[in-house]
Design a protein around this motif. Structure first.
Motif, mmCIF file in Angstrom:
data_model
loop_
_atom_site.group_PDB
_atom_site.id
_atom_site.type_symbol
_atom_site.label_atom_id
_atom_site.label_comp_id
_atom_site.label_asym_id
_atom_site.label_seq_id
_atom_site.Cartn_x
_atom_site.Cartn_y
_atom_site.Cartn_z
ATOM 1 N N VAL A 100 0.832 -1.205 0.000
ATOM 2 C CA VAL A 100 0.000 0.000 0.000
ATOM 3 C C VAL A 100 0.869 1.260 0.000
ATOM 4 N N LEU A 101 1.983 1.220 0.719
ATOM 5 C CA LEU A 101 2.866 2.384 0.843
ATOM 6 C C LEU A 101 3.722 2.619 -0.408
ATOM 7 N N TYR A 121 2.984 7.736 8.052
ATOM 8 C CA TYR A 121 2.442 7.177 6.813
ATOM 9 C C TYR A 121 1.905 5.769 7.028
ATOM 10 N N ALA A 125 -1.833 4.372 6.274
ATOM 11 C CA ALA A 125 -2.113 3.174 5.480
ATOM 12 C C ALA A 125 -2.979 2.190 6.255
ATOM 13 N N CYS A 156 -6.515 0.747 -1.831
ATOM 14 C CA CYS A 156 -5.795 1.555 -0.834
ATOM 15 C C CYS A 156 -4.502 2.090 -1.416
ATOM 16 N N ARG A 157 -3.792 1.255 -2.150
ATOM 17 C CA ARG A 157 -2.530 1.689 -2.767
ATOM 18 C C ARG A 157 -2.780 2.828 -3.755
ATOM 19 N N ILE A 160 -3.431 6.048 -1.406
ATOM 20 C CA ILE A 160 -2.610 6.377 -0.251
ATOM 21 C C ILE A 160 -1.991 7.772 -0.340
#
Length: 263
Positions: A100-101, A121, A125, A156-157, A160
């Motif tokens: 995701v990050l 961060y 996430a 989500c990715r 983000i």
């Protein structure tokens, strides 16, 4: 007044190395998407829907015509865009949270801040994963998640880095019907919460009508917009709306336009 995404009389020709002519994917393609709007793009297979996605994100440049996002001509990859695809493309050696990050390692200004603000961060996430029903799943590898869970993580990715534009290329096409409808509702809620501009490319007309404010119907190749259909049903929409005569009427109308485009 210009839209947030503006595609003006665009043609795009793919040329193989050494070829003179190549394939004309779209021709005379024009559309305008307002800020915060959710639109869908439908049409026959091969009509240039994915080419439209690449044009709007700066992965391809028009042969003729102009493309702009947020009032700025597109001359390279669009940093304000997030993308989700039919295949979640999760890196199997990275935990779900680290997948995701991943955009934060590439997109400025987050890239410069990531090392010193990693804990912040990671918390963002985790909160985003919880929003899509994946609370506590960030410590698992993608292969430990179901297909639907991987697709939630993929959304989500895409979100983000708080993109102003979210491009969705058949993101639910590989899922079973029940999971697909669950994720329609997830996408509906994310859009209501974050108010990003969204462009969804899909073959699923029910999906288009459930999620979109407006639907663009494209012709057969070379693709261009032949019809724009407003979806008048108020938001938020519950899945029960998909069983109403009004909903079915719009789906059948769109199916008729696509059948004509194929002819």
């Amino acid at each position: 007044m210009m839209g947030f995404v503006e595609i003006e009389d665009v043609s795009l020709r793919y040329r193989a190395q050494g070829a003179e002519e190549g394939t004309l994917a779209v021709s005379g393609l024009s559309l305008s998407v307002e800020q915060g709007e959710f639109v869908a793009v439908v049409g026959p297979s091969g009509c240039g829907k994915s080419s439209l996605m690449r044009l709007a994100t700066g992965l391809h440049f028009p042969t003729t015509g102009k493309v702009s996002v947020a009032g700025v001509p597109v001359t390279g990859p669009v940093s304000v865009a997030g993308m989700a695809f039919q295949n979640p493309v999760m890196l199997p050696w990275r935990l779900t949270l680290d997948n995701v990050l991943l955009p934060l390692e590439v997109v400025q200004p987050h890239r410069a801040r990531l090392r010193r603000n990693r804990a912040e961060y990671r918390a963002q996430a985790e909160a985003l994963l919880a929003t899509v029903g994946l609370a506590g799943q960030g410590g698992k590898y993608p292969w430990q998640l179901s297909g639907g869970m991987q697709q939630r993580a993929s959304l989500c990715r895409a979100l983000i880095h708080d993109p102003a534009l979210v491009m969705l290329d058949e993101p639910f096409g590989a899922l079973d019907a029940f999971t697909r409808e669950e994720l329609w509702c997830v996408m509906r809620d994310l859009h209501a919460q974050k108010r990003f501009t969204a462009i969804l490319v899909t073959h699923d007309l029910r999906e288009a009508v459930f999620l979109a404010d407006r639907i663009f119907v494209m012709s057969a190749r070379p693709g261009r917009v032949i019809t724009v259909r407003d979806v008048p049903m108020p938001r938020p929409r519950d899945l029960s709306v998909t069983y109403t005569p009004e909903f079915s009427e719009i789906v059948h109308e769109l199916r008729g336009h696509i059948a004509e485009a194929r002819a």
